[in-house]
Design an enzyme around this catalytic site. Structure first.
Site, short mmCIF file in Angstrom:
data_model
loop_
_atom_site.label_atom_id
_atom_site.label_comp_id
_atom_site.label_asym_id
_atom_site.label_seq_id
_atom_site.Cartn_x
_atom_site.Cartn_y
_atom_site.Cartn_z
N ASN A 1 -16.19 -7.36 64.93
CA ASN A 1 -16.28 -8.91 64.95
C ASN A 1 -15.32 -9.49 64.27
O ASN A 1 -15.67 -10.68 63.59
CB ASN A 1 -17.88 -9.19 64.64
CG ASN A 1 -18.81 -9.56 66.04
OD1 ASN A 1 -18.20 -10.34 66.90
ND2 ASN A 1 -19.84 -8.80 66.01
N HIS B 1 -16.84 -6.84 76.80
CA HIS B 1 -15.87 -6.27 76.10
C HIS B 1 -15.38 -5.14 77.01
O HIS B 1 -15.78 -4.76 78.06
CB HIS B 1 -16.53 -5.52 74.78
CG HIS B 1 -16.81 -6.16 73.75
ND1 HIS B 1 -16.07 -6.37 72.54
CD2 HIS B 1 -18.08 -6.93 73.50
CE1 HIS B 1 -17.15 -7.19 71.76
NE2 HIS B 1 -17.89 -7.79 72.46
N ASP C 1 -17.28 -2.44 66.97
CA ASP C 1 -16.94 -3.80 67.19
C ASP C 1 -17.16 -4.24 66.02
O ASP C 1 -18.06 -4.54 65.28
CB ASP C 1 -18.08 -4.46 68.06
CG ASP C 1 -18.05 -6.05 68.16
OD1 ASP C 1 -17.07 -6.59 67.72
OD2 ASP C 1 -18.68 -6.79 68.97
N GLU D 1 -24.02 -2.56 70.49
CA GLU D 1 -24.98 -3.58 71.38
C GLU D 1 -25.68 -2.89 72.51
O GLU D 1 -25.48 -3.58 73.65
CB GLU D 1 -24.18 -5.04 71.53
CG GLU D 1 -25.09 -6.20 71.63
CD GLU D 1 -24.20 -7.23 71.72
OE1 GLU D 1 -25.00 -8.37 71.71
OE2 GLU D 1 -22.93 -7.41 71.75
N ASN E 1 -22.60 -4.70 75.43
CA ASN E 1 -23.38 -5.92 75.84
C ASN E 1 -24.55 -5.80 76.45
O ASN E 1 -24.88 -6.17 77.62
CB ASN E 1 -22.52 -7.19 76.37
CG ASN E 1 -23.06 -8.48 76.40
OD1 ASN E 1 -24.30 -8.75 75.67
ND2 ASN E 1 -22.57 -9.16 77.28
#
Length: 256
Positions: free
Chosen positions: A150, A246, A148, A35, A9
């Site tokens: 999602n 995360h 990830d 990310e 992130n």
């Protein structure tokens, strides 16, 4: 062989929260980051390139958005930036390396939660990733995709499953796709190979008291070729420190 995956992130924000000293202590063979939210020229090597690693990053064209990275102790034979699908690759969502005996990829699947058009794009990307997996299966080398995704696969992978059945990340079509990867394509969810416990989450919303109450989702998986079945020795989600919304997922494998 130890492999870590983490949606940071924002890799610069995670660095400020102490990610890199922790990574240096772990001495993982491979580290997959999703990310990054930064382009390579924005990351000073002294802060963002741990000693002893080769570093590779696929950036989004849009600044401050998406991006994936991969750290490897092994010198790769080749590096792959993107999967050949232009709209996906423009968002910096895939980087993979090939070594003498292994392929490792860092993947960041799109989220569909912001609007319907992004959910539609997510479905298209799922089709392209499935095609990529078919390509990988045709190669002789075992592979590990750290991502990830999602998507929370099963009810055990999300705290409030009843309330989220119509929300992106837990839609029936998304969950069925993960099941297809595991069943039809025979991929291995290596965390679940050794840990079948409930409440094992890797992402928590910043809203409310999600982290404090462990109201989370398991979104971050190592999915591997069948080679790694019965070769997982340990699987952990590290929650002693918070580098992101995360948590790092750490898997130890028998390397032979």
């Amino acid at each position: 062989m130890k492999i870590i995956t983490l949606n940071a992130n924002g890799i610069r924000a995670a660095e400020r929260k102490g990610l890199f000293p922790w990574l240096q202590q772990q001495q993982a063979d491979f580290i997959c980051i999703q990310e990054t939210k930064a382009q390579l020229h924005q990351l000073p090597p002294t802060q963002f390139m741990p000693q002893g690693y080769h570093y590779f990053q696929a950036d989004a064209i849009k600044k401050g958005y998406s991006g994936v990275a991969l750290f490897s102790k092994r010198q790769p034979l080749s590096v792959e930036y993107g999967i050949g699908f232009a709209d996906f690759d423009a968002e910096g969502r895939w980087v993979a390396i090939e070594t003498n005996d292994l392929i490792v990829a860092s993947l960041y699947m799109p989220s569909g939660s912001s609007k319907d058009s992004r959910q539609a794009f997510k479905y298209v990307c799922m089709d392209h990733i499935e095609d990529k997996i078919k390509q990988l299966k045709k190669q002789a080398k075992p592979f590990i995709i750290c991502a990830d995704w999602n998507i929370a696969h099963k009810k055990i992978d999300i705290k409030n499953w009843k309330a989220n059945q119509k929300n992106s990340g837990f839609l029936p079509e998304e969950r069925a796709w993960i099941s297809k990867l595991l069943d039809e394509h025979q991929l291995i969810d290596t965390f679940r190979e050794v840990n079948q416990e409930e409440h094992q989450y890797s992402w928590w919303s910043n809203r409310g008291q999600a982290w404090q109450n462990n109201t989370g989702w398991r979104l971050d998986y190592h999915l591997t070729s069948p080679h790694f079945k019965n070769k997982v020795t340990q699987a952990d989600i590290y929650k002693e420190e918070r580098f992101s919304d995360h948590a790092p997922v750490i898997i130890d494998y028998q390397s032979n």
